[in-house]
Write an enzyme that holds these catalytic residues in place. Structure first.
Site, PDB file in Angstrom:
ATOM      1  N   ALA A 124       0.902  -1.219  -0.062  1.00 61.83           N
ATOM      2  CA  ALA A 124      -0.001   0.021   0.063  1.00 61.83           C
ATOM      3  C   ALA A 124       1.009   1.179  -0.203  1.00 61.83           C
ATOM      4  O   ALA A 124       1.274   1.743   1.147  1.00 61.83           O
ATOM      5  CB  ALA A 124      -1.062  -0.007   1.355  1.00 61.83           C
ATOM      6  N   LEU A 125       1.243   1.723  -1.146  1.00 65.26           N
ATOM      7  CA  LEU A 125       1.858   3.235  -1.501  1.00 65.26           C
ATOM      8  C   LEU A 125       1.197   3.915  -2.228  1.00 65.26           C
ATOM      9  O   LEU A 125       1.076   5.305  -1.722  1.00 65.26           O
ATOM     10  CB  LEU A 125       3.171   2.793  -2.179  1.00 65.26           C
ATOM     11  CG  LEU A 125       4.120   3.787  -2.558  1.00 65.26           C
ATOM     12  CD1 LEU A 125       4.723   4.553  -1.207  1.00 65.26           C
ATOM     13  CD2 LEU A 125       5.026   3.402  -3.483  1.00 65.26           C
ATOM     14  N   GLU A 127      -1.504   6.701  -3.618  1.00 68.27           N
ATOM     15  CA  GLU A 127      -2.698   7.585  -3.049  1.00 68.27           C
ATOM     16  C   GLU A 127      -3.102   8.429  -4.067  1.00 68.27           C
ATOM     17  O   GLU A 127      -2.971   8.486  -5.235  1.00 68.27           O
ATOM     18  CB  GLU A 127      -2.212   8.230  -1.935  1.00 68.27           C
ATOM     19  CG  GLU A 127      -1.661   7.536  -0.532  1.00 68.27           C
ATOM     20  CD  GLU A 127      -1.280   8.495   0.418  1.00 68.27           C
ATOM     21  OE1 GLU A 127      -0.618   8.197   1.480  1.00 68.27           O
ATOM     22  OE2 GLU A 127      -1.576   9.718   0.571  1.00 68.27           O
ATOM     23  N   GLY A 129      -3.400  11.328  -4.624  1.00 67.41           N
ATOM     24  CA  GLY A 129      -2.571  12.485  -4.977  1.00 67.41           C
ATOM     25  C   GLY A 129      -1.160  12.038  -5.176  1.00 67.41           C
ATOM     26  O   GLY A 129      -0.249  13.071  -5.297  1.00 67.41           O
ATOM     27  N   GLY A 131       1.255   9.238  -7.250  1.00 72.85           N
ATOM     28  CA  GLY A 131       1.160   8.115  -7.793  1.00 72.85           C
ATOM     29  C   GLY A 131       2.635   7.913  -8.295  1.00 72.85           C
ATOM     30  O   GLY A 131       3.491   7.338  -7.475  1.00 72.85           O
ATOM     31  N   ASP A 240      13.037  -2.256  -8.677  1.00 77.09           N
ATOM     32  CA  ASP A 240      13.580  -3.319  -9.781  1.00 77.09           C
ATOM     33  C   ASP A 240      13.296  -4.604  -9.926  1.00 77.09           C
ATOM     34  O   ASP A 240      12.504  -5.136 -11.143  1.00 77.09           O
ATOM     35  CB  ASP A 240      15.121  -3.233  -9.585  1.00 77.09           C
ATOM     36  CG  ASP A 240      15.837  -2.068  -9.910  1.00 77.09           C
ATOM     37  OD1 ASP A 240      15.397  -1.173 -10.504  1.00 77.09           O
ATOM     38  OD2 ASP A 240      16.844  -1.971  -9.415  1.00 77.09           O
ATOM     39  N   ARG A 268      -8.590 -21.019 -39.550  1.00 73.64           N
ATOM     40  CA  ARG A 268      -9.471 -20.336 -40.114  1.00 73.64           C
ATOM     41  C   ARG A 268      -9.361 -20.281 -41.736  1.00 73.64           C
ATOM     42  O   ARG A 268      -8.153 -20.095 -42.158  1.00 73.64           O
ATOM     43  CB  ARG A 268      -9.688 -19.010 -39.785  1.00 73.64           C
ATOM     44  CG  ARG A 268     -10.473 -17.739 -40.246  1.00 73.64           C
ATOM     45  CD  ARG A 268     -11.819 -18.017 -40.289  1.00 73.64           C
ATOM     46  NE  ARG A 268     -12.457 -16.807 -40.569  1.00 73.64           N
ATOM     47  CZ  ARG A 268     -13.808 -16.775 -40.844  1.00 73.64           C
ATOM     48  NH1 ARG A 268     -14.768 -17.689 -40.393  1.00 73.64           N
ATOM     49  NH2 ARG A 268     -14.311 -15.593 -41.283  1.00 73.64           N
ATOM     50  N   GLN A 279       0.301 -13.417 -46.934  1.00 75.18           N
ATOM     51  CA  GLN A 279       1.131 -12.822 -46.499  1.00 75.18           C
ATOM     52  C   GLN A 279       0.960 -11.587 -45.459  1.00 75.18           C
ATOM     53  O   GLN A 279       1.636 -11.407 -44.655  1.00 75.18           O
ATOM     54  CB  GLN A 279       2.007 -12.012 -47.534  1.00 75.18           C
ATOM     55  CG  GLN A 279       3.593 -11.638 -47.450  1.00 75.18           C
ATOM     56  CD  GLN A 279       4.104 -11.060 -48.704  1.00 75.18           C
ATOM     57  OE1 GLN A 279       3.919  -9.927 -49.141  1.00 75.18           O
ATOM     58  NE2 GLN A 279       4.928 -11.826 -49.218  1.00 75.18           N
ATOM     59  N   GLU A 363       3.242  -0.291 -11.545  1.00 70.54           N
ATOM     60  CA  GLU A 363       4.600  -0.476 -11.295  1.00 70.54           C
ATOM     61  C   GLU A 363       5.614   0.564 -12.066  1.00 70.54           C
ATOM     62  O   GLU A 363       6.652   0.339 -12.606  1.00 70.54           O
ATOM     63  CB  GLU A 363       5.020  -2.009 -11.671  1.00 70.54           C
ATOM     64  CG  GLU A 363       6.298  -2.335 -10.732  1.00 70.54           C
ATOM     65  CD  GLU A 363       5.782  -2.787  -9.275  1.00 70.54           C
ATOM     66  OE1 GLU A 363       7.000  -2.303  -8.468  1.00 70.54           O
ATOM     67  OE2 GLU A 363       4.831  -2.887  -8.884  1.00 70.54           O
TER      68      GLU A 363
END
Length: 381
Positions: A124-125, A127, A129, A131, A240, A268, A279, A363
């Site tokens: 939970a990081l 909020e 206002g 990001g 990372d 198909r 092609q 992320e």
């Protein structure tokens, strides 16, 4: 240079693939349609010992390296992207914070239960206002004797309401900026901690995403992760690994879309022959396959560096950016190749396209990844 997986990694890949295609893939559409948390999938994964793939054996995990874990996330996401991100969050930002930064008491309390799947982890990081600018978060943590009292809210929390323990970031003093941010471990049943609105999303519908609300939520100081003011460093240190995990998710989604497009175009028929033979179709598939192979090399390279404790921030951002952009490109092309059928829910490509989009956003948006890469170039890395 050797671009081939070791025998051990290749064996793990086969194991994960066979399990995912048999036990997870057949239920992906159901969980998407019903927007249910895939509890049965989690139970199956736990029964196989897959909820702690990269966690050391001494803490109840499988003891596998980070590359094995990334291959695992790729194969699970290839079968069900929602389950893939649930696992990625549970492991990379749900379990690793306690494993890497927790006290002995905290590790004993949580890590084995997380590695076994008895507990699910969340992070939970974010909020409303804050990001990309995580240092501007507002949730407060006020020290009162031997406790901290948290007030504020979090948004876009994966596993919300289903996780048993949440790594929560709050500030002890907003005037300190990032140096005031502190990390805490909050159990789901802590008084003053509640689950807010459930997001209705474009994709990843089985990954339940919620708001978290803290109203005079009292946590003992023993639930603080690390020291006061270390929270921002803890959060950034996880990026990372988290970004490589989302890159693997994008890679799995892209591969699933290519698999379906190949299957469809070979079956198909139009004008008396499979449409694969045209092609215009085969060239699209060639481009899709090439992008996926390039993405896989970037993802595995970043995972290799992480496995060997080598610097990998630039490579993690490159992998996350390219693999998730590839996921969006390949799924869009797959929908086009299936024509009207691709736009319906009779085929999985429309779900894969919906699932792919958010991988470019969470992320760290792909714009943030480009910023990280550019800064590394500026420094000569």
């Amino acid at each position: 240079m050797d671009f081939k997986l070791s025998e051990e990694h290749a064996a793990s890949q086969r194991l994960f693939h066979e399990f995912a295609q048999k036990e997870i893939a057949p239920y992906a559409a159901f969980y998407d349609e019903s927007a249910q948390f895939p509890r049965e999938n989690i139970n199956k994964l736990a029964a196989q010992g897959f909820m702690g793939v990269p966690v050391p054996e001494e803490w109840g995990g499988a003891g596998a390296d980070f590359l094995t874990y990334i291959i695992f996330i790729e194969e699970i996401s290839r079968a069900c992207a929602s389950t893939g991100v649930i696992l990625a969050v549970h492991t990379s930002v749900g379990t690793f914070p306690v494993l890497y930064f927790g006290s002995e008491e905290q590790k004993q309390k949580y890590v084995r239960k997380l590695a076994s799947g008895e507990y699910i982890g969340a992070y939970a990081l974010t909020e409303t206002g804050s990001g990309s600018d995580a240092a501007s978060l507002c949730t407060s943590a006020r020290r009162e004797g031997d406790d901290y009292v948290l007030n504020g809210s979090k948004v876009f929390i994966s596993n919300g309401g289903h996780a048993d323990v949440y790594t929560v970031f709050a500030t002890v003093d907003r005037n300190l900026g990032s140096r005031g941010i502190t990390a805490f471990l909050a159990d789901r049943d802590t008084p003053g901690f509640s689950i807010g609105a459930i997001e209705k999303k474009m994709g990843l519908n089985a990954d339940i995403t919620t708001e978290l609300i803290f109203t005079d939520c009292r946590l003992p100081a023993s639930q603080r992760l690390g020291q006061e003011g270390e929270g921002f460093r803890i959060a950034m240190s996880l990026l990372d690994g988290g970004r490589i995990g989302i890159a693997a998710q994008g890679l799995g989604i892209a591969q699933a879309a290519l698999d379906e497009a190949l299957r469809y175009t070979k079956q198909r028929e139009q004008f008396g022959e499979p449409v694969f033979n045209f092609q215009a179709v085969s060239f699209k598939l060639a481009n899709m396959a090439t992008r996926i192979e390039a993405a896989r090399l970037l993802v595995y390279q970043a995972a290799f560096l992480k496995t060997n404790s080598l610097p990998c921030s630039k490579q993690a951002s490159m992998a996350k950016m390219y693999a998730t952009d590839t996921a969006m490109y390949v799924t869009t092309e797959a929908v086009q190749l299936l024509g009207g059928n691709g736009y319906t829910r009779r085929y999985p490509v429309e779900r894969l396209m919906r699932d792919a989009k958010v991988t470019q956003i969470y992320e760290g948006t792909n714009q943030i990844q480009r910023l990280v890469i550019a800064r590394a170039l500026q420094k000569g890395f």
